[in-house]
Design an enzyme around this catalytic site. Structure first.
Site, PDB file in Angstrom:
ATOM      1  N   HIS A 158       0.819  -1.204   0.000  1.00  0.00           N
ATOM      2  CA  HIS A 158       0.000   0.000   0.000  1.00  0.00           C
ATOM      3  C   HIS A 158       0.859   1.262   0.000  1.00  0.00           C
ATOM      4  CE1 HIS A 158      -2.275  -3.342   1.736  1.00  0.00           C
ATOM      5  NE2 HIS A 158      -3.372  -2.755   1.305  1.00  0.00           N
ATOM      6  N   GLY A 172      -3.653  -3.373  11.335  1.00  0.00           N
ATOM      7  CA  GLY A 172      -4.027  -3.817   9.989  1.00  0.00           C
ATOM      8  C   GLY A 172      -5.507  -4.137   9.982  1.00  0.00           C
ATOM      9  N   PRO A 173      -5.941  -5.041  10.849  1.00  0.00           N
ATOM     10  CA  PRO A 173      -7.376  -5.165  11.070  1.00  0.00           C
ATOM     11  C   PRO A 173      -7.870  -3.810  11.582  1.00  0.00           C
ATOM     12  CG  PRO A 173      -6.215  -7.061  11.973  1.00  0.00           C
ATOM     13  CD  PRO A 173      -5.170  -6.035  11.605  1.00  0.00           C
ATOM     14  N   LEU A 174      -8.683  -3.137  10.800  1.00  0.00           N
ATOM     15  CA  LEU A 174      -8.941  -1.719  11.068  1.00  0.00           C
ATOM     16  C   LEU A 174      -9.672  -1.498  12.383  1.00  0.00           C
ATOM     17  CD1 LEU A 174      -9.653  -0.600   7.413  1.00  0.00           C
ATOM     18  CD2 LEU A 174      -7.608  -0.180   8.797  1.00  0.00           C
ATOM     19  N   ASP A 214      -9.763   6.645   7.599  1.00  0.00           N
ATOM     20  CA  ASP A 214     -11.224   6.562   7.524  1.00  0.00           C
ATOM     21  C   ASP A 214     -11.722   5.208   8.014  1.00  0.00           C
ATOM     22  OD1 ASP A 214     -11.566   9.076   6.004  1.00  0.00           O
ATOM     23  OD2 ASP A 214     -10.502   7.967   4.442  1.00  0.00           O
ATOM     24  N   ASN A 263      -8.006  11.577   3.893  1.00  0.00           N
ATOM     25  CA  ASN A 263      -7.664  11.654   2.460  1.00  0.00           C
ATOM     26  C   ASN A 263      -8.873  11.457   1.541  1.00  0.00           C
ATOM     27  OD1 ASN A 263      -8.149   8.886   2.352  1.00  0.00           O
ATOM     28  ND2 ASN A 263      -5.998   8.363   2.682  1.00  0.00           N
ATOM     29  N   HIS A 290      -4.116   3.177  -3.515  1.00  0.00           N
ATOM     30  CA  HIS A 290      -4.225   2.664  -2.144  1.00  0.00           C
ATOM     31  C   HIS A 290      -3.434   1.374  -1.935  1.00  0.00           C
ATOM     32  CE1 HIS A 290      -6.013   1.131   1.591  1.00  0.00           C
ATOM     33  NE2 HIS A 290      -6.138  -0.018   0.949  1.00  0.00           N
ATOM     34  N   ARG A 309     -18.095 -18.766  38.585  1.00  0.00           N
ATOM     35  CA  ARG A 309     -17.874 -17.303  38.497  1.00  0.00           C
ATOM     36  C   ARG A 309     -17.670 -16.729  39.901  1.00  0.00           C
ATOM     37  NH1 ARG A 309     -23.737 -14.245  38.069  1.00  0.00           N
ATOM     38  NH2 ARG A 309     -24.964 -15.901  39.010  1.00  0.00           N
ATOM     39  N   GLU A 330     -17.751  -4.685  24.337  1.00  0.00           N
ATOM     40  CA  GLU A 330     -16.912  -5.884  24.421  1.00  0.00           C
ATOM     41  C   GLU A 330     -15.688  -5.814  23.508  1.00  0.00           C
ATOM     42  OE1 GLU A 330     -20.176  -5.903  23.688  1.00  0.00           O
ATOM     43  OE2 GLU A 330     -21.117  -6.710  25.499  1.00  0.00           O
ATOM     44  N   HIS A 377     -28.220 -15.851  24.369  1.00  0.00           N
ATOM     45  CA  HIS A 377     -27.166 -15.661  25.369  1.00  0.00           C
ATOM     46  C   HIS A 377     -26.437 -16.960  25.717  1.00  0.00           C
ATOM     47  CE1 HIS A 377     -29.150 -11.848  25.622  1.00  0.00           C
ATOM     48  NE2 HIS A 377     -28.476 -11.438  26.671  1.00  0.00           N
TER      49      HIS A 377
END
Lengths: 748, 748
Positions: B98, B186-188, B227, B257, B334, B429, B488, B550
């Protein structure tokens, strides 16, 4: 449908019994609401003529009852408090559930259902009904109560069976399970996000089927949502897109009760919600008292929202969670029964009999009978209109009928591309594009797009028009291609909404690994039986240079482990056609297509029909000693490995297993043909090996994350090669020499 | 560290060679920038004294070089264009990648690294370094170039090996793989979200360890994002929380951009980004020309951002993607190499030699040598300060050293609760809460919280203080309990950031099924070796009434299928202790605790040490005919089923398998003890059975979604009962009568 002048009944004084509680709003408040609306109206208003005409025609139905949209009387007050107490009774009897939201949201729900929502309880599937979504689904006791009072097929006994096994009233609303429930909600953020899909669907159907004098589609989508929904990223994604798309018929009421499970929203949710919504291009309004049993401010706000036709509206309604309870306004009332004492206290406070449970005063029954009658009349009027439409526009009417029945267009299967081994190698994502180019024009219910990877997913067919507000000049509402932006989770939730609307086969696309960004919504596609097509490309380490952040390893495992989900990893052109056909005919199941970046050859023996059975023998061999099974881009490795093994005098057969779920549904006899007893099975797939023990005695695949590099080198690095497969086959035969081969198909 | 007066070098005229391109900003522009800043400063400014002191002390380091923060010369211009061309050369040589973002973001990156970022390339792990995150990770050629020029251990050959197998320069930045890379991006949306964690970490460390005269921690977190990041819901979640938390040292530069992969952002991203950020409580600034090689406006904006100490800042910088290329401003630039011709054109345009590749003028080398020297000096100054701190505050210094080394406090293991079968049954828990109450006070690096399910996840220990801005009076920055809200995905990404900062063991909590909302971030915990503890409660159909929305079915499968992830499903008190101990000592691996809503007995033979081996024999039996293996709440069913079988004369042994990944790492000899050859294995788990073929010949579990109802009834409905397990065991023995039992441990 002409638009009579809005009724102007004077507001009668609510009865004393309820006035004790109803903090009635002075008229000046309404003025305040509107000054707020002015100051918060955000971007300049724009409106297309078609939207205005649709809006004005709609005004008719909301004012066509003998109830004014914006005046309420003592019966309304009694109804609101009856709703509050019924919901609290349900939770108390179940000894489980959420009384807080229903008691706080009852005025909103009553206002919407009594004054605005057009629906026919006798026919929950009437296609032009207004859609109602309770995005804070944990408050579903409220929704069940409303459906019961409106006359849906939900009895008082059903309310009493709340949260019990096998009841029509599960702990969270489930689409398809309970009449009148449009969407499965509870996982927060999903309801409002899928509601954006419902609103897109209405705009598209209106643009496609409405004709002058025939406003067949003009329904609204009403949503109640809470703080939790607004905190979820999926809602941010979908609401930002909804603003861009100028979905004026989406009206969301925000239950602003300042309380979440951890306590006051001050703990972590102090953003300016209206300002945020305006930044997305929404119209916002504020109602500062949402508790009143004279909810004129709520009604006025909804009226104002409907007047803004080119923006979705968020109405921020200040409410008190658990209104009427001694624990009102506290998190304690969110998710536990009130307890007998507090429940009695609440009933007394709300002007009902503290000793009675599940009570519905006759006057309230009568009120809802009128509302039901209005809904029945509304559909009758629509049916009359549709009869005239059938005369005036027979082809359109027939097409609409076909789509509503969920029948595919005649001759569609014949349009699916066919390939022979003589055809040039090509990526399966490209084969998917070829297929879309062949069928999209002939499948108008197909609507969808990509999360900003159109050029990589190859999902936009040649003649596609974007679904865009006409004002943008980038497309129109009749367009079927959606520019989702980098919003995978919102995209999937929106597709659930398109499916829920009816008459659509939605699809969406991204890289396979990013299906995990959307997992909250994809599991609801499966649970709610939404036929959504997930076009997931770059489906293995074969995407190469982008590296491990973009290479799925575990992604197929979770999709294969999800009930009611068809996961296809087609190997070539014919298998892509077979996968699409299986998906298009599975009208109550989502499908995932795992497609390649890299080219694949068209294989001898590949079969579209075989794909519809989940798996099949690609190449049979007499006296075979081993079965090589592969999917997608690795199937050709299996073919080549079989040749190599033959050179060594080892007879191998090759099986293609593109869809585990369909294969598991085949008769055992067929499964035995594919995996004959006594022959060991070796699998190959360029993702993690997790789950392959189900079919294979040995597996070639990934045991860790991938790596960045040219695809062929990455394959070599991890031994996903012909040589690697040959070695694994040899090792497998060596292992089973003189040993019996367990039959993997035996399920005890 | 005292604060010298800012340098005031006059701005020399940039050299003609580059002036052709540098659209120099008139002074009036700066004024414009500030008037904009005023109009966009949102909520009234608040600041705590401690923040101010930290801020002023920081001013020292940014102005301590011989370069003015806000004046640039010809060498800077040359450096910026050199960076642009180096990045383009890398992509061209790799024939993949890129170039657009690096060429557009070079002025931002140069401004940050030359004028603001304090880091020591000779010691990338200096704990008080400023953190830099490239959230639009696809632009990593830019980041690699900067690291190379700054003198990190990244050679020109490494740049030339961009995107090649085994290189230090993979297709997206990988934390722990390349020196100087703080976070895997990288994973936006992940980078900016984890950067919020980095900023939380700094605020907490400063509040915990700083003392008058000893500002040990005062680093900034700088982010460049695009973006795509802003469209992702995970970023919305984290940025909303960052505003609430008033993280003044988080400064994000938005690469505005107007281009994304599908084309112009007008297609689907038309929201008002600054307004949205202000709604979250952020301070915003706008730079209308981010392309200039005289980036004074960017520098002024960063200076202004640093002055606002109680709000994170977003600086919206208008740039041109692929600046210098003939395809500048188009999506084409890009994600593909420029091509030889356009690359030469770009170099010519940017004042570099079109015939040369990977060129770095000596003047640029010299400039960066100064920057490196400044960084080295900054750490030296800090080290001197720390030596004094060791004298003044020996205990604190020792504690800080311990945390940085990642050593657990002495005696921690002894604090883990121990249980006997005599102890009352309790939910796992709740056992987790008991453990937190026992150890949290003694484990100050433990920091985290819940996604608004504190009362259900039971993650807040008795003496916990919330991490909150002191101004809120709800806690302080020394607090260790985070109120994540219903976010989450953002929560998990923030925990990755806390882990990346160093000196923390972060944890986060929600219902197990909602781990799938966070999957985009949890997989990065695994890929990047972040020790994050995921406390996931309500871990099966055992949550009962909330219903299938759930109830996790497929959730454990994806977590077990993810490399470098420890998934624990402990069965009782001792196993909860063992799971936590294994997780606390796995310093480079995330762990997931699947914990129950419902009570479990403490089992005879349960073992914390057994858990650390992944699985163990809970109850052995001579001449056993069958092995029953279970996890979590179902292990007691296996124990009871074994008893029932014994009554029928069938000898059953019971195995607990709480962590598959750890068990698979054991020596085969140990695995053989747990699953002896020749004895069939039946598994039981109240989730989907997917994956259990790895160990079991038959499985009791779910084959579809769950149902809403009281837990015991739901278990009965799906046959997850003692009777169901007994029947399955009988059927399994019947099946294998006279048949050899395949050894599931054999991996070919």
């Amino acid at each position: 449908m002409s638009a009579p002048a809005p009724s102007s009944d004077p507001t009668p004084e609510p009865a004393a019994a309820t006035m004790s509680l109803t903090r009635q709003r002075p008229r000046s408040f309404i003025a305040r609401a509107f000054s707020y609306f002015k100051s918060h109206s955000g971007l300049p208003r724009r409106a297309s003529t078609s939207q205005l005409s649709r809006s004005s025609s709609t005004a008719a139905s909301t004012c066509s009852s003998n109830m004014s949209a914006t005046t309420f009387d003592a019966t309304d007050a009694l109804a609101i408090n009856t709703i509050r107490c019924l919901a609290a009774d349900m939770v108390q009897k179940a000894n489980s559930g959420h009384p807080g939201a229903p008691m706080g949201c009852a005025p909103m729900a009553h206002t919407l259902f009594s004054r605005f929502i057009r629906c026919n309880p006798r026919n929950p599937k009437w296609i032009n009904r207004d859609r109602f979504v309770l995005s804070n689904g944990h408050g579903c006791a409220l929704q069940y109560v409303m459906l019961h009072l409106l006359g849906y097929d939900l009895s008082m006994d059903d309310l009493k069976a709340f949260r019990q096994l096998g009841s029509k009233t599960p702990g969270h609303p489930e689409a398809g399970h309970t009449p009148g429930i449009e969407l499965t909600t509870g996982p927060l953020g999903q309801g409002i996000s899928s509601a954006v899909g419902l609103a897109i669907a209405e705009a598209h159907m209106a643009a496609t089927f409405n004709r002058p004098g025939f406003e067949l589609f003009d329904n609204y989508t009403y949503v109640i949502l809470g703080d939790g929904c607004l905190q979820e990223g999926v809602a941010s994604e979908a609401m930002s897109l909804a603003g861009h798309l100028q979905l004026g018929k989406l009206i969301a009421l925000y239950d602003d009760n300042h309380i979440q499970i951890d306590g006051d929203t001050e703990l972590g949710f102090t953003e300016d919600v209206c300002k945020r919504m305006e930044s997305y291009g929404w119209h916002t309004l504020v109602v500062s008292d949402g508790d009143s049993t004279n909810p004129i401010a709520i009604a006025q706000a909804v009226e104002a929202a409907k007047k803004v036709t080119d923006k979705p509206t968020l109405i921020k309604v200040r409410t008190t969670i658990g209104f009427g309870s001694a624990k009102a306004g506290q998190e304690k009332v969110h998710g536990s029964p009130l307890g007998a004492a507090d429940l009695a206290h609440a009933k007394k406070t709300l002007g009902l009999n503290p000793d009675e449970t599940f009570q519905v005063p006759q006057s309230v029954r009568d009120l809802f009978a009128k509302i039901t009658a209005r809904g029945v009349a509304a559909e009758e009027a629509w049916n009359t209109l549709f009869k005239q439409y059938q005369q005036a526009h027979p082809e359109l009417a027939a097409e609409l009928a076909r789509r509503q029945k969920g029948e595919l267009p005649a001759g569609l299967k014949e349009r699916l591309p066919k390939y022979t081994p003589a055809d040039a190698p090509v990526a399966t994502r490209k084969l998917s594009e070829n297929l879309l180019n062949a069928v999209a024009e002939h499948l108008p219910e197909l609507m969808g797009g990509s999360a900003d990877l159109t050029g990589s997913n190859l999902t936009r067919w040649k003649t596609a028009t974007d679904f865009q507000p006409p004002a943008t000049k980038l497309g129109d509402y009749a367009g079927r291609y959606l520019r989702f932006g980098v919003r995978e989770h919102g995209m999937a939730a929106i597709c659930n909404g398109l499916s829920a609307y009816g008459g659509f086969i939605p699809f969406c696309a991204t890289f396979l690994v990013f299906a995990q960004y959307a997992a909250g919504a994809t599991r609801l596609s499966s649970l709610s039986h939404h036929q959504v097509l997930y076009v997931m490309t770059h489906d293995s380490i074969g995407l190469g240079e982008d590296g491990p952040t973009h290479q799925p390893i575990e992604t197929l495992a979770v999709l294969r482990a999800t009930p009611n989900t068809l996961v296809f990893r087609p190997a070539d052109g014919n298998e892509v056609s077979g996968a699409y056909w299986a998906a298009l005919t599975a009208s109550h199941t989502p499908s995932v297509f795992a497609l390649s970046r890299q080219n694949v050859p068209h294989l001898e023996g590949s079969s579209a029909d075989g794909v519809t059975r989940g798996g099949y023998v690609l190449s049979e061999a007499k006296n075979a000693q081993i079965t090589l099974v592969g999917t997608g881009t690795e199937l050709s490795l299996a073919v080549d490995a079989a040749k190599k093994l033959r050179e060594q005098g080892i007879v191998a057969r090759v099986v293609s297993l593109p869809c585990w779920q369909l294969f598991d549904a085949q008769p055992r006899a067929y499964q035995d043909e594919v995996f004959p007893a006594g022959i060991p099975v070796v699998s190959v797939e360029a993702l993690g090996v997790f789950g392959w023990e189900r079919y294979a005695h040995a597996s070639v695949g990934l045991h860790g994350f991938g790596a960045s590099g040219p695809a062929p080198q990455v394959y070599k690095q991890f031994g996903i090669t012909v040589e690697g497969l040959v070695e694994k086959a040899q090792a497998t035969l060596k292992y089973f020499a003189g040993k019996p081969v367990p039959n993997k198909l035996d399920r005890i």
